[in-house]
Design an enzyme around this catalytic site. Structure first.
Site, PDB file in Angstrom:
ATOM      1  N   GLU A 140       0.837  -1.207   0.000  1.00 49.79           N
ATOM      2  CA  GLU A 140       0.000   0.000   0.000  1.00 49.79           C
ATOM      3  C   GLU A 140       0.875   1.261   0.000  1.00 49.79           C
ATOM      4  O   GLU A 140       0.567   2.235  -0.684  1.00 49.79           O
ATOM      5  CB  GLU A 140      -0.945   0.002   1.210  1.00 49.79           C
TER       6      GLU A 140
ATOM      7  N   GLU B  21      -0.435  -2.477 -10.011  1.00 49.96           N
ATOM      8  CA  GLU B  21      -0.388  -3.527  -8.991  1.00 49.96           C
ATOM      9  C   GLU B  21       0.967  -4.246  -8.993  1.00 49.96           C
ATOM     10  O   GLU B  21       1.548  -4.500  -7.939  1.00 49.96           O
ATOM     11  CB  GLU B  21      -1.526  -4.534  -9.189  1.00 49.96           C
TER      12      GLU B  21
HETATM   13 ZN   LIG Z   1      -2.562  -2.778  -4.800  1.00 50.18          ZN
END
Ligand SMILES: [Zn+2]
Length: 273
Positions: free
Chosen positions: A136, A198
């Site tokens: 994060e 991601e």
């Molecule tokens: Zn993520």
């Protein structure tokens, strides 16, 4: 909130010259028409609204002092070795059975206690919790939210949130209902990260956690566990997103030798944060 957020978008649209900058994390040329101060302000607004929305649902927030302190320590250790140690980082603990964590821009992060629930949770120890948080933090330092807004992502998101909500609506599970509601809400205020975002957060996060002295093997364990659980509807957002979980585990495995070297260095260095 929505009006303020729309304000950000219209300002962005008016700025016809979008700015191409060099990403301080990856060294790649990226498009981001926002200033870092915009990230910080937007993140504060998103978090304040998320807290208000969750509180309305009766969710306890930051009540478990021991867990909050643990999260703060992990955040401090990782951000200290990150590319942006000086952002006003803040982690908020939502005490509800949603298996998720999220990053708003500018240093705001949210963790749900469902993430480490003994049965349905995914995280089994502190190194694994650090792996999720490092991922994060990487979204924050790579500025993925404002990059996605620059790409014009938000509209697609509302649709995505709505379809997930429709799918899970019939299920008689309070946490599920709340989680679905949260996703719709989050879809309205935060853009969905791309597959590339991601992967980037996975690899950048892996190096961050290792440099902070957390065992990088933990990141691989999480994605393998997620892959083993398959399409579990309780694994929301970060665990159901894009690159398949087993692909994420194998991509991280390739980076593991480098991360382990950093981990050993951090462990040998008594001045680590
Ligand atoms: Zn993520």
């Amino acid at each position: 909130m929505k009006a303020r957020w729309l304000g950000f978008v219209s300002i962005a649209l008016l700025a016809l010259v979008s700015c191409s900058t060099v990403d301080p994390v990856t060294g790649k040329r990226v498009q981001n028409m926002y200033l870092i101060q915009d990230d910080v302000q937007m993140g504060r607004e998103v978090m304040a609204d998320t807290v208000a929305a969750m509180r309305k649902e009766g969710v306890r927030i930051n009540k478990d002092a021991e867990q909050v302190a643990k999260l703060q320590t992990i955040v401090r250790r990782i951000t200290t070795v990150s590319h942006m140690p000086d952002l006003p980082y803040q982690v908020t603990l939502f005490e509800t059975n949603i298996v998720n964590a999220f990053a708003a821009p500018g240093g705001q992060m949210g963790v749900f206690t469902g993430l480490y629930h003994p049965e349905m949770g995914l995280v089994k120890d502190d190194d694994e919790l650090a792996a999720v948080i490092a991922h994060e933090i990487a979204h924050v330092t790579c500025r993925h939210t404002t990059e996605a807004l620059t790409r014009g992502m938000p509209l697609q998101l509302v649709l995505l949130g709505a379809s997930i909500y429709a799918e899970s609506k019939g299920k008689q599970d309070l946490a599920m209902g709340l989680a679905a509601g949260f996703l719709v809400y989050q879809g309205l205020v935060l853009p969905k990260f791309s597959r590339a975002d991601e992967s980037e957060a996975d690899s950048v996060g892996l190096m961050y956690m290792a440099k902070a002295g957390y065992d990088p093997n933990a990141a691989i364990r999480i994605w393998e566990r997620a892959a083993a659980r398959g399409k579990d509807p309780k694994l929301f957002a970060m665990f159901s997103s894009h690159p398949t979980d087993s692909a994420r585990a194998s991509a991280l495995r390739k980076l593991l030798p480098k991360a382990l070297a950093e981990y050993e260095r951090a462990r040998d260095n008594p001045s680590r944060p």
